[in-house]
Design a protein around this motif. Structure first.
Motif, mmCIF file in Angstrom:
data_model
loop_
_atom_site.group_PDB
_atom_site.id
_atom_site.type_symbol
_atom_site.label_atom_id
_atom_site.label_comp_id
_atom_site.label_asym_id
_atom_site.label_seq_id
_atom_site.Cartn_x
_atom_site.Cartn_y
_atom_site.Cartn_z
ATOM 1 N N CYS A 1 -113.897 -44.176 36.418
ATOM 2 C CA CYS A 1 -113.013 -44.393 35.274
ATOM 3 C C CYS A 1 -113.687 -45.362 34.302
ATOM 4 O O CYS A 1 -114.767 -45.896 34.584
ATOM 5 N N ALA A 2 -113.068 -45.601 33.163
ATOM 6 C CA ALA A 2 -113.607 -46.516 32.161
ATOM 7 C C ALA A 2 -113.249 -47.957 32.503
ATOM 8 O O ALA A 2 -112.266 -48.224 33.199
ATOM 9 N N THR A 3 -114.042 -48.885 32.011
ATOM 10 C CA THR A 3 -113.757 -50.312 32.183
ATOM 11 C C THR A 3 -112.931 -50.829 31.011
ATOM 12 O O THR A 3 -112.950 -50.257 29.908
ATOM 13 N N THR A 4 -112.260 -51.930 31.232
ATOM 14 C CA THR A 4 -111.583 -52.576 30.113
ATOM 15 C C THR A 4 -112.600 -53.170 29.144
ATOM 16 O O THR A 4 -112.294 -53.364 27.960
ATOM 17 N N ASP A 5 -113.818 -53.460 29.626
ATOM 18 C CA ASP A 5 -114.884 -53.920 28.729
ATOM 19 C C ASP A 5 -115.115 -52.906 27.613
ATOM 20 O O ASP A 5 -115.344 -53.277 26.454
ATOM 21 N N LEU A 6 -115.066 -51.624 27.969
ATOM 22 C CA LEU A 6 -115.246 -50.566 26.982
ATOM 23 C C LEU A 6 -113.982 -50.353 26.163
ATOM 24 O O LEU A 6 -114.012 -50.376 24.924
ATOM 25 N N VAL A 7 -112.867 -50.153 26.830
ATOM 26 C CA VAL A 7 -111.627 -49.784 26.135
ATOM 27 C C VAL A 7 -111.191 -50.871 25.163
ATOM 28 O O VAL A 7 -110.652 -50.587 24.084
ATOM 29 N N SER A 8 -111.449 -52.133 25.495
ATOM 30 C CA SER A 8 -111.024 -53.238 24.630
ATOM 31 C C SER A 8 -111.809 -53.310 23.326
ATOM 32 O O SER A 8 -111.413 -54.040 22.406
ATOM 33 N N LEU A 9 -112.879 -52.560 23.208
ATOM 34 C CA LEU A 9 -113.656 -52.549 21.966
ATOM 35 C C LEU A 9 -112.929 -51.825 20.836
ATOM 36 O O LEU A 9 -113.205 -52.061 19.658
ATOM 37 N N TYR A 10 -111.991 -50.934 21.183
ATOM 38 C CA TYR A 10 -111.320 -50.120 20.171
ATOM 39 C C TYR A 10 -110.121 -50.843 19.580
ATOM 40 O O TYR A 10 -109.370 -51.511 20.291
ATOM 41 N N GLU A 11 -109.926 -50.687 18.295
ATOM 42 C CA GLU A 11 -108.743 -51.228 17.638
ATOM 43 C C GLU A 11 -107.571 -50.254 17.770
ATOM 44 O O GLU A 11 -107.766 -49.057 18.027
ATOM 45 N N ASP A 12 -106.361 -50.755 17.619
ATOM 46 C CA ASP A 12 -105.185 -49.894 17.669
ATOM 47 C C ASP A 12 -105.299 -48.803 16.610
ATOM 48 O O ASP A 12 -105.685 -49.065 15.459
#
Length: 475
Positions: free
Chosen positions: A316-327
């Motif tokens: 699965c993806a990490t929060t390190d990656l997912v947190s890079l995106y803005e709403d």
């Protein structure tokens, strides 16, 4: 470039062409005598379709090559909320040795041997009704495939070009024979890759598309050649050349960035949308000899969960990656949450098949904008173009924005996630790896290249069979 021949560990399948049965309307050659296959242009041209088959292997683009990159470099991890099957449990911790390494070596060299068989027999084959341009197009196809294979090998098993290109690369194989080749230098490998691609560009017609293919983007085209040249020059730090080739593709008018639902659906489309942003991709098919029958080792199965028996949810993806995106960023819709884990749905697969086949993009238009932005940031110049402008072009298509102080690396990471680029981007930019969302026991953070970690160990099979092969430092 010196003549080099293929090693004992690679020769077993070097002369057997195998292919995806539904890749052409007229099926590619399967297993027939080499003499017959090599004797005519028609035989060699059908064999050319087989050049793409191993790329769908779970050891290459439809599995390990992509997933190892994402797991090693902080984009991916093993989920906690899903038991999984136990696969891909060591990659985040960089626990590799010659018996546990990338399987790319075998598959890429088999494919190189097939490309060589076409290139080495084409001039003497009976051309029949084939025109000179038909012959040139086939030659260009084989040159591209050989270049892509050598490139994937050298970025996997050698240190990055910019850390010192005189070090050990991988063997450059130009003739398929029985032998025990030593490693060429990194520079020699890159020089051969560039030479093959430049020749391919000069030979292939602007309008070429392999006849009878189901998915036009799953065979070599001139923009695919130019796109790969842009990538290779980027890795070499040849900034102006990288920007120039990216511009050729962007200005060709043949591709456009997908927006909205067109973007979200292009990764699960049966074929690449015409005029869209996929320039070259692997065509997923259960009829390919390198599909594992069950599909359980391939991208879709490994990353999917919650669809009956359609996935094991091992990665699965990490929060390190997912947190890079803005709403509001469209790319956030390529993830779905299961408890505290973010699953990627980028390779949810084509509809109507369980386990699901998936097409895997190798070169996209967005990469060309990213390549050009990075090259311009490093001194390249294209009239009327800025690095920020290129990044904003991508961001606009994804309903996102570019920060005031932008970072091309992060923009690449957001756009090309789960496509196998990230670990090589860390290596070539000599950027140290720091991870927060990490539950391993060792190697949470990795020093910048040329630390030994960035070159995978040579497989034991090759080391045992070839006395001229040397292992990478650290293994």
């Amino acid at each position: 470039m010196k003549k080099t021949i293929i090693g004992l560990a690679l020769i077993a399948m070097a002369s057997t062409f195998t292919a995806c049965n539904d890749y052409l309307t007229e099926e590619p050659l399967m297993k027939q005598s080499n003499e017959l296959t090599y004797s005519t242009f028609d035989g060699l041209n059908q064999a050319g379709a087989a050049l793409y088959s191993m790329m769908q292997s779970a050891s290459w683009y439809d599995g390990q090559f992509v997933l190892q990159s994402e797991l090693r470099a902080g984009n991916a991890k093993n989920p906690i909320s899903i038991p999984g099957s136990g696969r891909y449990r060591n990659d985040t911790q960089w626990n590799y040795n010659e018996s546990s390494t990338s399987s790319l070596w075998t598959y890429a060299y088999y494919t190189i041997s097939w490309a060589n068989n076409i290139l080495n027999h084409l001039d003497d084959a009976d051309k029949g009704d084939a025109s000179d341009q038909d012959v040139n197009n086939l030659k260009a196809e084989a040159l591209f495939i050989r270049a892509l294979c050598h490139f994937d090998l050298v970025i996997t098993y050698a240190q990055p070009y910019l850390t010192g290109n005189g070090g050990p690369g991988v063997p450059v194989i130009l003739v398929t024979e029985n032998g025990q080749p030593a490693r060429n230098t990194i520079k020699e490998v890159y020089d051969q890759v560039v030479a093959d691609l430049q020749e391919a560009e000069s030979l292939m017609s602007d309008s070429y598309s392999r006849s009878g293919v189901d998915d036009a983007a799953a065979s070599v085209s001139k923009p695919a050649i130019q796109g790969l040249l842009s990538r290779v020059y980027l890795y070499m730090g040849e900034w102006q050349k990288s920007a120039d080739y990216a511009t050729k593709v962007i200005n060709s008018g043949k591709f456009s960035l997908a927006k909205g639902n067109d973007y979200l659906s292009m990764f699960t489309a049966a074929t690449a949308p015409k005029g869209g942003e996929i320039i070259f991709e692997v065509y997923g098919s259960k009829k390919n000899d390198y599909w594992d029958e069950s599909g359980w080792t391939h991208l879709s199965y490994i990353t999917s969960w919650g669809n009956g028996d359609d996935g094991s949810g091992d990665v699965c993806a990490t929060t390190d990656l997912v947190s890079l995106y803005e709403d509001g960023d469209l790319r956030l819709q390529l993830f779905t949450k299961n408890e505290n884990d973010w699953l990627t749905v980028k390779f949810a697969g084509k509809a109507g098949a369980v386990p699901r086949e998936t097409n895997v993009p190798i070169i996209r238009l967005s990469e060309m904008y990213l390549n050009r932005a990075e090259a311009i940031s490093n001194g390249a110049s294209i009239s009327g173009v800025t690095a920020r402008g290129d990044l904003e072009t991508i961001a606009a298509a994804r309903n996102a924005t570019v920060p005031g102080t932008f970072n091309v690396f992060d923009e690449r990471r957001k756009e090309l996630q789960f496509e196998g680029h990230i670990v090589y981007d860390y290596a070539r930019t000599m950027k140290a790896l720091t991870r927060t969302d990490f539950d391993g026991t060792v190697n949470q953070n990795i020093p910048a290249a040329p630390d030994y970690h960035w070159a995978m160990p040579i497989p034991k099979r090759e080391m045992d069979a070839n006395p001229n092969m040397t292992q990478n430092t650290g293994y």
